[in-house]
Design an enzyme around this catalytic site. Structure first.
Site, PDB file in Angstrom:
ATOM      1  N   GLU A 289     -41.251 105.811  -8.382  1.00  0.00           N
ATOM      2  CA  GLU A 289     -39.931 105.915  -7.732  1.00  0.00           C
ATOM      3  C   GLU A 289     -38.829 105.778  -8.792  1.00  0.00           C
ATOM      4  O   GLU A 289     -37.868 105.033  -8.629  1.00  0.00           O
ATOM      5  CB  GLU A 289     -39.782 104.811  -6.668  1.00  0.00           C
ATOM      6  CG  GLU A 289     -40.875 104.830  -5.622  1.00  0.00           C
ATOM      7  CD  GLU A 289     -40.693 103.812  -4.493  1.00  0.00           C
ATOM      8  OE1 GLU A 289     -39.598 103.231  -4.357  1.00  0.00           O
ATOM      9  OE2 GLU A 289     -41.658 103.588  -3.749  1.00  0.00           O
TER      10      GLU A 289
ATOM     11  N   GLU B 248     -45.221  96.788  -1.736  1.00  0.00           N
ATOM     12  CA  GLU B 248     -44.313  95.632  -1.847  1.00  0.00           C
ATOM     13  C   GLU B 248     -44.820  94.375  -1.151  1.00  0.00           C
ATOM     14  O   GLU B 248     -44.098  93.750  -0.371  1.00  0.00           O
ATOM     15  CB  GLU B 248     -42.921  96.027  -1.330  1.00  0.00           C
ATOM     16  CG  GLU B 248     -42.342  97.210  -2.097  1.00  0.00           C
ATOM     17  CD  GLU B 248     -41.033  97.747  -1.533  1.00  0.00           C
ATOM     18  OE1 GLU B 248     -40.487  97.151  -0.597  1.00  0.00           O
ATOM     19  OE2 GLU B 248     -40.557  98.780  -2.042  1.00  0.00           O
TER      20      GLU B 248
HETATM   21  O1  G3I Z   1     -33.182 107.809  10.394  1.00  0.00           O
HETATM   22  C1  G3I Z   1     -31.907 107.176  10.521  1.00  0.00           C
HETATM   23  C2  G3I Z   1     -30.911 108.139  11.153  1.00  0.00           C
HETATM   24  O2  G3I Z   1     -31.346 108.435  12.443  1.00  0.00           O
HETATM   25  C3  G3I Z   1     -29.528 107.485  11.140  1.00  0.00           C
HETATM   26  O3  G3I Z   1     -28.587 108.426  11.579  1.00  0.00           O
HETATM   27  C4  G3I Z   1     -29.128 107.048   9.744  1.00  0.00           C
HETATM   28  C5  G3I Z   1     -27.802 106.293   9.716  1.00  0.00           C
HETATM   29  O4  G3I Z   1     -27.701 105.489   8.577  1.00  0.00           O
HETATM   30  O5  G3I Z   1     -30.120 106.165   9.252  1.00  0.00           O
HETATM   31  C6  G3I Z   1     -31.405 106.779   9.150  1.00  0.00           C
HETATM   32  O6  G3I Z   1     -32.306 105.868   8.605  1.00  0.00           O
HETATM   33  C7  G3I Z   1     -32.156 105.614   7.217  1.00  0.00           C
HETATM   34  C8  G3I Z   1     -33.436 106.059   6.515  1.00  0.00           C
HETATM   35  O7  G3I Z   1     -33.361 105.678   5.162  1.00  0.00           O
HETATM   36  C9  G3I Z   1     -33.667 107.562   6.601  1.00  0.00           C
HETATM   37  O8  G3I Z   1     -32.622 108.265   6.013  1.00  0.00           O
HETATM   38  C10 G3I Z   1     -31.937 104.126   7.035  1.00  0.00           C
HETATM   39  O9  G3I Z   1     -30.683 103.752   7.565  1.00  0.00           O
HETATM   40  C11 G3I Z   1     -31.997 103.750   5.578  1.00  0.00           C
HETATM   41  O10 G3I Z   1     -31.995 102.340   5.445  1.00  0.00           O
HETATM   42  C12 G3I Z   1     -33.278 104.299   4.986  1.00  0.00           C
HETATM   43  O11 G3I Z   1     -33.298 103.941   3.617  1.00  0.00           O
HETATM   44  C13 G3I Z   1     -34.503 104.215   2.932  1.00  0.00           C
HETATM   45  C14 G3I Z   1     -35.124 102.900   2.457  1.00  0.00           C
HETATM   46  O12 G3I Z   1     -36.265 103.163   1.668  1.00  0.00           O
HETATM   47  C15 G3I Z   1     -35.519 102.025   3.639  1.00  0.00           C
HETATM   48  O13 G3I Z   1     -36.005 100.852   3.212  1.00  0.00           O
HETATM   49  C16 G3I Z   1     -34.165 105.083   1.745  1.00  0.00           C
HETATM   50  O14 G3I Z   1     -33.742 106.367   2.176  1.00  0.00           O
HETATM   51  C17 G3I Z   1     -35.390 105.232   0.830  1.00  0.00           C
HETATM   52  O15 G3I Z   1     -35.009 105.857  -0.359  1.00  0.00           O
HETATM   53  C18 G3I Z   1     -35.949 103.853   0.495  1.00  0.00           C
HETATM   54  O16 G3I Z   1     -37.109 104.020  -0.278  1.00  0.00           O
HETATM   55  C19 G3I Z   1     -37.746 102.813  -0.710  1.00  0.00           C
HETATM   56  C20 G3I Z   1     -39.235 103.105  -0.810  1.00  0.00           C
HETATM   57  O17 G3I Z   1     -39.712 103.605   0.416  1.00  0.00           O
HETATM   58  C21 G3I Z   1     -40.013 101.847  -1.213  1.00  0.00           C
HETATM   59  N1  G3I Z   1     -39.480 101.307  -2.456  1.00  0.00           N
HETATM   60  C22 G3I Z   1     -38.056 101.075  -2.479  1.00  0.00           C
HETATM   61  C23 G3I Z   1     -37.285 102.344  -2.103  1.00  0.00           C
HETATM   62  C24 G3I Z   1     -35.802 102.124  -2.192  1.00  0.00           C
HETATM   63  O18 G3I Z   1     -35.385 101.183  -1.252  1.00  0.00           O
END
Ligand code: G3I
Length: 383
Positions: free
Chosen positions: A261, A156
Site C-alpha cells: 500500500e 492489521e
Molecule cells: O461507501 C461510502 C459511500 O457510500 C459514502 O458516500 C462515502 C462518504 O464519505 O463514504 C464511503 O465510504 C468510504 C470508503 O472509504 C469507500 O470510499 C469511507 O467513508 C472511508 O472511510 C473509506 O476509507 C477507506 C479506508 O481504508 C477505510 O478504513 C479508504 O478509501 C482506503 O484507502 C483505506 O485503505 C486502508 C487499507 O484497506 C488497509 N490499510 C490502511 C489503508 C488506509 O487507511
C-alpha cells in the site's frame, strides 16, 4: 570472436529494452515494463476504476501496472453485508478486469477489524465467530480459487508495541483466530499465496510482533506465504535501514515480502505538533494544508529523492520482493487527502491528479534505466 561478442551484446541490449528505437516490438517504457523481472508493480483501484468509468485513468492503469488490489470493495462490509447474503457484483468485475488485462490479482482483505458489516461487529461468542470465519473465508476464497493470486488473510492484527490488537476476533476467539484464518484460507485454495498485512511493521517493536505472529501460525500448522508491508510512509521515515532490516527479517522466516500500500505523505502530521491536542479539529487549517493548489518544486524534488532511494533498496532486494503496490493510481484519488485531517491536498503518489507523471515517477524510472546502462557497460568491459 569479436563478431560473436558484438551480437551477444546486441541481444543483451534488446533484452534490456535499450534498443527501443530499432525494435518496434520492444515494450514501451512504463513502470511495469521497466521493473519486469524484478517485481510486479501494482495499484489499488476504486469502484469507478474497476468499472472503467474514467477512460484516461483506465488507460494509465493498463499502461503502467501489472497487478491490482481493490481499495475497498472486497472488504467484509461490502462483500458480506448480511449474515446470509454475499454481494459479489463488484468483486466479480474486479477479478474480470484483472484477468482481461493479464494482471496479478491480489485479494484485500478477509479478516480485518475495520470496515466490518454492522452484524459482524455485534458477534459476541466464540461459536458464532467460528461459524462466521469459516463461512466468510471459505465462501470468498473458494469462489475465486485459481483466479486470485494472493490474499491478505489477516489485516492489521497488531498494536504499535507488537502485542495483539483487542479486536472482535481476539475478544471472541483468543489468539488462535490467526491460525484458524490461515488454515481456512489454505483449505479453500491450497495454491493461493497467503499474507499477513500491516502498517508500521518496519518499526522494531511491531516487527518483532509480526515475527512472533508468523512463527506461531507456522508452529501450529498454518500455511503463510508472505508478509505485506503496507508502506504508508513519510518523507523522512521510516529510515531505509529499518526498511532493509524488515525485508531481511521477514524473508529469513521463509516468506515472500510485498510492499502492498505504498504512498509517501508530504503534509504535516497533527501528532508532530509540540503540545498539540490530537483531538483538536484541524479541518480547514491553512497551516496543516500548506499546498492546496500545487506542490512546490523543492518538495517535488524531496519526494522524488525519497522514492528513488526506496526503489533503489527494493532493487537491491528484488530476490525477496515479489510485488510493490501503490495505494491508488493518482494523487487526486488518495485516501491521504482525507486522513488524518479531512479535505487536504496531498501528493503521495507517482501521478498527479491530472494523471501526469511527476518528478517522482521520473526518478523511479531513471533509476532502472541507469541500472540497465551500468549492466551494459559492465558487459561491454568484460568482452
Ligand atoms: O461507501 C461510502 C459511500 O457510500 C459514502 O458516500 C462515502 C462518504 O464519505 O463514504 C464511503 O465510504 C468510504 C470508503 O472509504 C469507500 O470510499 C469511507 O467513508 C472511508 O472511510 C473509506 O476509507 C477507506 C479506508 O481504508 C477505510 O478504513 C479508504 O478509501 C482506503 O484507502 C483505506 O485503505 C486502508 C487499507 O484497506 C488497509 N490499510 C490502511 C489503508 C488506509 O487507511
Amino acid at each position: 570472436m569479436k563478431l560473436i561478442n558484438n551480437s551477444i551484446l546486441l541481444g543483451f541490449l534488446f533484452t534490456l529494452g535499450i534498443c527501443n528505437s530499432q525494435n518496434t516490438k520492444t515494450a514501451q517504457a512504463s513502470l511495469k515494463n521497466n521493473f519486469k523481472g524484478d517485481f510486479y508493480i501494482g495499484t489499488a483501484i476504486n469502484a469507478s476504476q474497476i468499472e472503467e468509468k474514467d477512460t484516461k485513468a483506465d488507460a494509465l492503469i493498463r499502461k503502467e501496472f501489472n497487478s491490482i488490489t481493490a481499495e475497498n470493495i472486497m472488504k467484509s462490509m461490502f462483500v458480506h453485508p448480511e449474515k446470509d447474503r454475499y454481494d459479489f457484483a463488484m468483486t466479480d468485475k474486479f477479478v474480470a478486469y484483472g484477468e482481461k488485462n493479464k494482471m496479478f490479482i491480489h485479494g484485500h482483505t478477509l479478516i480485518w477489524h475495520s470496515q466490518l458489516a454492522p452484524w459482524m461487529a455485534k458477534i459476541k461468542d466464540s461459536t458464532e465467530m467460528k461459524a462466521f470465519m469459516k463461512d466468510h473465508i471459505s465462501t470468498i476464497v473458494s469462489k475465486y480459487k485459481g483466479r486470485i493470486n494472493s490474499w491478505d488473510v489477516v489485516n492489521e492484527a497488531l498494536n504499535e508495541d507488537g502485542t495483539l490488537r483487542k479486536s472482535v476476533f481476539l475478544n471472541t476467539l483468543g489468539e488462535n483466530y490467526l491460525i484458524d484464518a490461515f488454515k481456512l484460507a489454505a483449505q479453500a485454495d491450497p495454491n493461493v499465496d497467503l499474507y499477513y498485512n500491516d502498517y508500521n511493521i518496519c518499526e522494531p517493536k511491531k516487527r518483532e510482533g509480526v515475527i512472533k505472529l508468523v512463527e506461531n501460525i507456522k508452529t501450529h500448522g498454518g500455511k503463510i506465504d508472505g508478509v505485506g508491508i503496507q508502506g504508508h510512509w513519510r518523507l523522512d521515515s521510516p529510515s531505509l535501514e529499518e526498511i532493509e532490516k524488515s525485508i531481511l527479517a521477514y524473508s529469513k522466516l521463509g516468506l515472500k515480502v510485498a510492499f502492498t500500500e505504498l504512498d509517501v505523505t508530504v503534509l504535516p502530521n497533527p501528532w508532530d505538533l509540540q503540545g498539540a491536542d490530537v483531538n483538536q479539529n484541524f479541518e480547514g487549517s491553512a497551516e496543516m494544508n500548506p499546498y492546496p493548489k500545487t506542490l512546490p518544486d523543492s518538495i517535488q524534488t524531496k519526494l522524488a529523492e525519497r522514492y528513488a532511494s526506496i526503489f533503489k533498496l527494493f532493487l537491491k532486494h528484488k530476490d525477496k520482493i515479489c510485488r510493490v503496490t501503490f495505494w491508488g493510481v493518482h494523487d487526486g484519488q488518495s485516501w491521504l487527502n482525507d486522513w488524518p485531517i479531512k479535505g487536504r491536498t496531498n501528493y503521495p503518489l507517482l501521478f498527479d491528479s491530472n494523471l501526469k507523471p511527476k518528478k517522482a515517477y521520473n526518478s523511479v524510472m531513471r533509476l532502472k534505466e541507469l541500472q540497465n546502462k551500468e549492466l551494459v557497460k559492465k558487459h561491454a568491459l568484460k568482452n
